[in-house]
Design a protein around this motif. Sequence first.
Motif, PDB file in Angstrom:
ATOM      1  N   ILE A  12      17.290 -40.219  -4.179  1.00 13.34           N
ATOM      2  CA  ILE A  12      17.364 -39.100  -5.057  1.00 13.34           C
ATOM      3  C   ILE A  12      16.927 -37.672  -4.461  1.00 13.34           C
ATOM      4  CG2 ILE A  12      16.150 -38.212  -7.231  1.00 13.34           C
ATOM      5  CD1 ILE A  12      17.976 -40.715  -7.677  1.00 13.34           C
ATOM      6  N   GLU A  13      16.164 -37.817  -3.842  1.00 17.47           N
ATOM      7  CA  GLU A  13      15.434 -36.548  -2.925  1.00 17.47           C
ATOM      8  C   GLU A  13      16.745 -36.100  -2.211  1.00 17.47           C
ATOM      9  OE1 GLU A  13      13.993 -39.325  -3.171  1.00 17.47           O
ATOM     10  OE2 GLU A  13      12.440 -38.728  -4.431  1.00 17.47           O
ATOM     11  N   GLU A  14      17.526 -36.800  -1.504  1.00 19.50           N
ATOM     12  CA  GLU A  14      18.574 -36.267  -0.662  1.00 19.50           C
ATOM     13  C   GLU A  14      19.815 -35.822  -1.388  1.00 19.50           C
ATOM     14  OE1 GLU A  14      18.031 -39.600   3.192  1.00 19.50           O
ATOM     15  OE2 GLU A  14      19.266 -40.076   1.589  1.00 19.50           O
ATOM     16  N   VAL A 153      27.853 -40.069 -12.115  1.00 21.63           N
ATOM     17  CA  VAL A 153      26.371 -39.296 -11.819  1.00 21.63           C
ATOM     18  C   VAL A 153      25.638 -40.601 -11.221  1.00 21.63           C
ATOM     19  CG1 VAL A 153      26.420 -38.324 -14.116  1.00 21.63           C
ATOM     20  CG2 VAL A 153      25.927 -40.850 -14.058  1.00 21.63           C
ATOM     21  N   LYS A 154      24.309 -39.754 -10.675  1.00 19.88           N
ATOM     22  CA  LYS A 154      23.290 -40.733  -9.941  1.00 19.88           C
ATOM     23  C   LYS A 154      22.201 -40.760 -10.984  1.00 19.88           C
ATOM     24  CE  LYS A 154      21.296 -41.624  -5.577  1.00 19.88           C
ATOM     25  NZ  LYS A 154      22.066 -42.923  -5.281  1.00 19.88           N
ATOM     26  N   LEU A 155      21.817 -41.988 -11.289  1.00 19.94           N
ATOM     27  CA  LEU A 155      20.738 -42.041 -12.405  1.00 19.94           C
ATOM     28  C   LEU A 155      19.400 -41.869 -11.767  1.00 19.94           C
ATOM     29  CD1 LEU A 155      22.075 -45.366 -14.074  1.00 19.94           C
ATOM     30  CD2 LEU A 155      22.633 -43.063 -14.685  1.00 19.94           C
ATOM     31  N   ILE A 198      22.065 -37.196 -12.503  1.00 15.69           N
ATOM     32  CA  ILE A 198      22.496 -36.207 -11.635  1.00 15.69           C
ATOM     33  C   ILE A 198      24.135 -36.022 -11.562  1.00 15.69           C
ATOM     34  CG2 ILE A 198      22.134 -34.679  -9.544  1.00 15.69           C
ATOM     35  CD1 ILE A 198      19.824 -36.540  -9.054  1.00 15.69           C
ATOM     36  N   VAL A 199      24.828 -34.986 -12.154  1.00 15.12           N
ATOM     37  CA  VAL A 199      26.061 -34.887 -11.715  1.00 15.12           C
ATOM     38  C   VAL A 199      26.602 -34.820 -10.373  1.00 15.12           C
ATOM     39  CG1 VAL A 199      28.466 -33.916 -12.492  1.00 15.12           C
ATOM     40  CG2 VAL A 199      26.638 -34.317 -14.186  1.00 15.12           C
TER      41      VAL A 199
END
Length: 511
Positions: A12-14, A153-155, A198-199
């Motif tokens: 998620i951070e990357e 998206v990334k959940l 996050i799109v």
Amino acid sequence: MAKIDEFKGKTIEETLKELGTSLERGLSTKEAQRRLKQFGLNEIPEKEEPLWHRILRRFWGPIPWMIETAAILSAIVKHWEDFVIILVLLFVNAGVDLWQEHKALSALKVLKEKLAKKALVLRDGKWQLIEAKYLVPGDIIKLKIGDIIPADVKLDHGGDYILVDQSALTGESLPVTKKPGDIAYANSIVKKGEIVAIVVATGLDTYFGKTVQLVAKAEKEERSHFQEMVIKVGNFLIVLTLILISIMILVEINRGKPIIDLVQFSLVLTVAAIPVALPAVLTVTMAVGALYLAKRQVIVSRLASIEELAGVDVLCSDKTGTLTMNKMTVSIPFTVNGFTSEDLMFYAALASKEENNDPIEIPIFEWLKKHNLYEKVKRCKQEKFIPFDPVRKRTEALVKCEGEEIYVTKGAPQVILELSNKAEFDEKVVVKKVEEFAENGFRTLGVAFKKPNEEKFHFVGLIPLYDPPRPDSKEAVEEAKKYGVEVKMVTGDNIAIARYIARILDIGEKI
């Protein structure tokens, strides 16, 4: 920016760093507008053909040229009756084809209205509802049950997991569990849960968009077999006419005939040889076929496709929702210790929440209604309910029936077996049955219950679930075979499920 496949391996951070965004504030309005110019609208661009071009296209090509030439020649030799008839045939041919295409395009526009329209997005630190087409990579959006995911998206956070129906993209019969860190694809549907995401890709860069591009590539303008056949007939007649006219001119010149008479006769012969009625007859015939298909809910976007379909010898059909119902159904339940199928389904329903509309639980309640046991379940009251999650892999409920409290649970068979008193049944028989169901691609649920003062559950049995074929699928496959068409099943679902459905429909077991 990284491609969608590359985001799968990023944390998620990357991902946030790569996209230059924040979970607390999202993108600023200014930055979102800049990215909108960079990446474009979050939609599949569609080049709508102008009406004038669609009309003129009907008068351009080898066949229209032949008819138009015949009309011009008729006018030159002053055969006005022929001239009018040829023009009528030309406009009838174009009009019927244009009318059918217009109806198909109107129907397709209605279907496209089902695409995602709105999205709840975090901009400037505030949640706001915007049109999905204005989403850009880096936007923070919130997804909840019933939403059509508007972009890849990334959940991230806001929930432990969501259930996503992506059968339209992958062919999977059941919704899949997506946890924080997973990628969810545009135009799949959230069936359970709520989460912030996050799109990472929009428009043509999405998984759905790339699929559309592949389809577009396969649909490059090509002549159909029907068009090639008509052109060949026309070319043959034209060549034959030219040969006959050449022979006739040579013979008549030797006989001393006037050149003017020869030219006039040649023009008449040319007009007679051009098959002016052929396109109109074929178009009207296929339009009648299109009307017949429309009554069966089939959209025909090109009349020539009717003839194309009639000429196929291999038919590739999607499995989920086409050959099958895209709806889970209970197969033959398996019980132990003298419990009946009715007992098994009763306890399974007590460990479910009907209002959740879970695709796994819906067939349980349908089975009870079909067997007149639904009211028995309604006489019991759920005191407490723990929903399914990917860690526990089971649901559990405390239920009060006729003044007596019991705990009921259902879920992955291996988990339920471990919670049960194995002295009450033969574990090897149950495990073997689970494996047998798995070989056929069934989704299997184990069911058990216990009283509040008991430590171990009493194992009741197994519920096998599967997506059954449509009632008319086997008949349709048999009819296709009768006409010499070989049917192939296309699916992204589990290979065991595919093999089982293929066996039922007699498509073959070579998967």
